[in-house]
Structures are given as C-alpha cells and as structure tokens.
Design a protein around this motif. Structure first.
Motif, PDB file in Angstrom:
ATOM      1  N   ALA A  98      36.850 -12.795  -0.645  1.00  0.00           N
ATOM      2  CA  ALA A  98      35.874 -13.110  -1.685  1.00  0.00           C
ATOM      3  C   ALA A  98      36.275 -12.468  -3.013  1.00  0.00           C
ATOM      4  CB  ALA A  98      34.491 -12.624  -1.258  1.00  0.00           C
ATOM      5  N   ASP A  99      36.784 -11.238  -2.956  1.00  0.00           N
ATOM      6  CA  ASP A  99      37.228 -10.570  -4.181  1.00  0.00           C
ATOM      7  C   ASP A  99      38.391 -11.322  -4.825  1.00  0.00           C
ATOM      8  OD1 ASP A  99      35.331  -8.637  -3.779  1.00  0.00           O
ATOM      9  OD2 ASP A  99      36.728  -7.088  -3.094  1.00  0.00           O
ATOM     10  N   ILE A 100      39.329 -11.779  -3.989  1.00  0.00           N
ATOM     11  CA  ILE A 100      40.482 -12.525  -4.525  1.00  0.00           C
ATOM     12  C   ILE A 100      40.008 -13.822  -5.181  1.00  0.00           C
ATOM     13  CG2 ILE A 100      42.568 -13.792  -3.891  1.00  0.00           C
ATOM     14  CD1 ILE A 100      43.077 -11.664  -1.743  1.00  0.00           C
ATOM     15  N   ALA A 101      39.068 -14.504  -4.522  1.00  0.00           N
ATOM     16  CA  ALA A 101      38.565 -15.759  -5.071  1.00  0.00           C
ATOM     17  C   ALA A 101      37.845 -15.540  -6.393  1.00  0.00           C
ATOM     18  CB  ALA A 101      37.613 -16.418  -4.056  1.00  0.00           C
ATOM     19  N   ALA A 102      37.255 -14.360  -6.579  1.00  0.00           N
ATOM     20  CA  ALA A 102      36.490 -14.079  -7.800  1.00  0.00           C
ATOM     21  C   ALA A 102      37.382 -13.669  -8.971  1.00  0.00           C
ATOM     22  CB  ALA A 102      35.465 -12.980  -7.526  1.00  0.00           C
TER      23      ALA A 102
END
Length: 531
Positions: free
Chosen positions: A523-527
């Motif tokens: 999720a952090d990478i996607a953000a």
C-alpha cells in the motif's frame, strides 16, 4: 516373519489415502464396524501375530499389493536403517518412525522425519551401549558373600552388617541400572509416563541404604533425563521433570541437607520456567511465578558469600523468569517485574565479570539488554530513550566476547537483538539521527544473516528477514529518507523472503504475522508518486 510395525504403518497410510474410518475398515475386514478397536490395535502394532486370514482381508480392503507386502513379510532389520537415514525412501522413513512411535508420521515432511530419526538414532545407539555395558556382577556378589560367611564365622556381626549393606547396595545399583535402561527405552518411544514411574521407583529404592539417595538421584540425575527429552520433543517431559523434583522437596529434606534442598529448588525453578515460557495465559503466568519463588528459595541458601558462582547463575536465571513474567504482564506490575529482572542481572554481573567469567558475563549482558529493551519499549519520553540506549550498550558489550569467530550462533543472536534495540530507538527519533539509527539496525540484522542462513537456521533467517522488512518500512517513513521507494522495495524483498519459510500450513502464526506488513508495504508503494 511379518514385520508388524511396518505392517501397522502401511495399514494406517493406506486407510488414510482411501479416506476410510476405522469403523468402515472394521466392517470390511471383520463384518462388524464395532470392532474398530481391533483395527486400532493393528495400526499401532499391538497384535503380535495377526492371523493370515486377517492380513489377506486387510490387503484386499485397502488394495495392498503383494509387492508392497513382500518387504514387510521379509522383516528387515530396522537397526541397520539407522545408518542410512539420508537415503531412505518415504515408505522406509514412515516405517522406521512408526517403530519409534513418533506422532503424526504421515503428516510430516521427509526432512522433518529425517531430522527426528537422526536424533532417535543417536538415542538408540546410547541405549544400545547401555545394554551392551551391563556388567556381570555375580563375581562381586559371590566375593561379598564369601567375606560375609567368614565374618559370621568369626562372630564379627558389625562386619556382617557392613558387607550385607554392600550386597544390598550392589543389588540396588543393578536394579536401578535396569530401570534406567527401561526408562530410556520408554523415552525412545515417547512413553514419558512410563519412564517417570520407572525412574521414580529406582531412585526411591535406595532409601533403605541411604535416606538422602532418593533426593540426590532425582535432583542431580533423573530430572535432567526427563528435562532434556522434553526440550527435544515437547510433551510431558518437562512437567514430569518438575514433578520428579517437587515430590522430594520436603521440609525433612531441607533439615537433613540444606544444600541438596536448594539444588532441588534451582532444578525445579528451571523446569517450571521452561514450562511457563511454553504455556500461554494464566497457566504460563502461574508457572513463571512458581519458578521465581523457587529461585528465591534457592538464593536463601545459595548465598553470594558462600557460593558466589552458583549465586550469580541463579540470579541470572531468576532474571530470565522475571523478564518473561514482565513481558507478559501489563501496566505497573509488568514494569516492576522487568525492573526486578534488571536488578537480578546486574547482581549476577557483580560476580560474572568479564575478566573472571567472560562467556557468562556476555550471556548476562545479552539478557540484561533484553530486559532493558522491554523496559524501554514500555516507557515513554527521555526515560524510555535512556533505557533503550542502555540496552544497546549491553548488547555491544556482549558482542565484545560473543565474536563471530568464537561463538557464531550467539554472535548472530546478539546482532539480531542489537538490531531490535536500534530499531526501537530509530522509530522514536525524528530526522537524520532516527534514520541513522534505523540504518544501523539494518546493518546489525544483515550481520546476523551471515550466520543465520536459510540452509542452516531457516526460522531464525526468516525472523531476521522479517525484522529487516519492518525496519526498512520505518526508514521509508522517516522525513530524512532520501529514497523511500528503495527502502520499501528492500522491505518487500525481505518480507517475501521471510514468507518462503513462514508458510501457512506449518508456521501459520508467523505467516499471518508477516503477511500483514507485506500488505502495508504494498500500500505504501502504491501511494508513492509515480517515478
């Protein structure tokens, strides 16, 4: 001759493959589903000579071929297979494991069976050596008898008593040795209750010649036998080790031999502490509390003045039990228990100096670091930061002795612990200083991986990879991190490595534990803003 153990293993495996219940198989073989107990006895090798008609009916019901039965009818020598464990087939592994009555044989992997059987082979060879070494005592007893006859002819009744006491003691020693061999044979097959009964009776039999002998044998000998079995295989070994000591720790023993009573309290505390560590909830807390009480009882006798080395060891062990209690206990009570653990470790270090006892000093420094870290995690503000800094200092001290060259496994463990403390410091510290602490943590973890390889220490390797993943994610959140994407990608690679060991079927708890941060990392990478 039919190998009933191998036949039992084959029945159980074939029935499982066919998804038949014991009742169904009993109906097919005996025409009576109520005879499932007979199937159970066959599957557990409890029927010494099954009738050929029954064997044939079982083979028909389970589609067992003549080729599968041929080696079983030829009854191979299992002892020879103990030298061939790395090359045995799956079927041979299962048959051999069944001979040792290992639980869940058919659900275990080949690697797991080979590892267990290798340990069993070592224990088997030790048992065989004991049997081979049984001495011929008849000559000794004959000589004692002749001496007694001579003494009684001279009316030397005191000498008769002394000689007959030796006869009695010799007979007891031989009986006890036989009981020990039987107990070791029982443990080899996982029958802990039987071993406990045999060992208890053997120890108590010496009361007729020495009232302290039962306690001495239980505390200094048989407790360790049961305890080591429990450490290797779990089950009732450790609880029975506790019982074989606790049964003898009476007020009468304390009055007769205070030091032996204290040694018993220490042995009891060690077994209770291990039980407590392995038990959850109220049961575990109660066992740990009892361990603490037993250690304190031992310290009442084992003083620093009279027994400094033993006193320091007991203080260290008391600290371990208090630390385990503290980490399981919330609020002020838990904090107080951790503080008591720190006090015990610092007391031990008064005797366990680096100069006189370097390895024990390093062990206690590492333990002290663990307690200080647990305190620091629970404590906010500058005080918590100071405690974590003290933990880092303790771990670095331990590493001065626990070098990679001399103590590689302990070195790796201390590096992993150091990484944990540095990580805690880093997550509490903003800016470049926090980022630097997190980077130091990753460095410590990667050092640990030089020894904690996947091949040699797979679970420890996976745990350290998990720690790297968490730390790299924390680093990505630090405002001073210049490349959050690289940190997150490193975190994802590490957690994926951990999950190759933490599979959902065999290590489900750790699989779930590692899967949650993986989702957060993705999720952090996607953000992140697009590159």
């Amino acid at each position: 001759m039919l190998d009933i153990t191998a036949f039992a293993a084959l029945i159980k495996r074939k029935r499982g493959e066919a998804r038949l219940t014991q009742e169904t198989l009993a109906q097919d073989v005996f025409g009576d589903s109520a005879r499932k107990a007979d199937i159970s006895r066959l599957e557990n090798a409890k029927v010494a000579n099954p009738q050929e008609a029954t064997v044939q009916k079982i083979c028909t019901a389970l589609n067992i071929s003549a080729a599968e039965m041929e080696p079983i009818r030829q009854s191979r020598l299992s002892a020879a297979q103990l030298d061939q464990i790395p090359t045995l087939s799956r079927e041979e592994l299962e048959n051999l494991a069944t001979r040792f009555q290992i639980d869940d044989v058919f659900d275990r992997t080949d690697a797991d069976l080979r590892q267990l059987l290798t340990q069993k082979a070592t224990e088997y060879r030790a048992l065989k050596a004991e049997v081979d070494a049984i001495p011929d005592t008849m000559k000794r007893l004959s000589n004692l008898k002749a001496d007694a006859q001579d003494a009684i002819a001279r009316l030397d009744l005191d000498e008769v008593e002394n000689l007959m006491t030796l006869v009695h003691a010799t007979e007891l020693e031989e009986a006890a040795k036989s009981a020990e061999i039987r107990a070791n044979n029982a443990l080899l097959r996982g029958r802990v209750d039987q071993a406990f009964t045999l060992l208890s009776s053997a120890a108590d039999s010496f009361a007729a010649v020495d009232p302290l002998a039962p306690a001495r044998i239980r505390i200094l000998g048989y407790c360790e036998t049961l305890f080591k079995h429990g450490l290797r295989y779990g089950g009732d070994g450790i609880p029975k080790a506790s019982q074989i000591v606790s049964d003898i720790l009476t007020a009468e023993l304390k009055e007769m031999d205070t030091w032996l009573w204290a040694a018993g309290q220490n042995a009891l505390a060690i077994t209770l502490g291990n039980q407590g560590t392995r038990s959850d909830g109220l049961e575990g807390a109660d066992l740990l509390a009892k361990a603490v009480t037993a250690y304190r009882s031992a310290l009442d006798v084992c003083t620093r003045q009279d027994h400094p080395v033993q006193w320091a060891t007991t203080q260290n062990n008391l600290g371990n039990a208090l630390r385990e209690q503290g980490t399981r206990t919330d609020g002020l009570k838990g904090a107080d228990l951790l503080a008591q653990a720190v006090t015990s470790y610092r007391a031990a270090l008064e005797v366990r100096t680096r100069q006189d006892h370097p390895e024990q000093w390093a062990t206690t420094q590492n333990n002290l670091g663990n307690a200080l870290q647990a305190q620091g995690i629970r404590t906010d503000g500058p005080k918590g930061a100071d405690l974590l800094a003290e933990a880092v200092t303790a771990y670095r001290a331990a590493l001065e002795v626990r070098t990679r060259q001399d103590h590689p496994v302990q070195w790796a463990g201390a590096q992993n612990n150091l990484g944990n403390a540095l990580k805690q410091q880093g997550t509490r510290t903003a800016g470049p200083k926090g980022a630097d602490l997190l980077a130091q943590a990753v460095t410590a973890y990667r050092a640990a991986l030089e020894v904690r390889t996947r091949q040699d220490h797979p679970v420890d390797w996976a745990e350290t990879q998990y720690n790297i993943a968490i730390t790299q994610r924390d680093l990505s959140h630090n405002g001073s991190c210049t490349d959050p994407r690289a940190a997150l990608e490193a975190a994802l690679m590490a957690v994926d490595d951990a999950l190759t060991v933490f599979d959902p079927d065999h290590i489900s708890y750790y699989h779930a534990k590692a899967s949650r941060p993986r989702d957060n990392i993705l999720a952090d990478i996607a953000a992140l803003p697009p590159e």
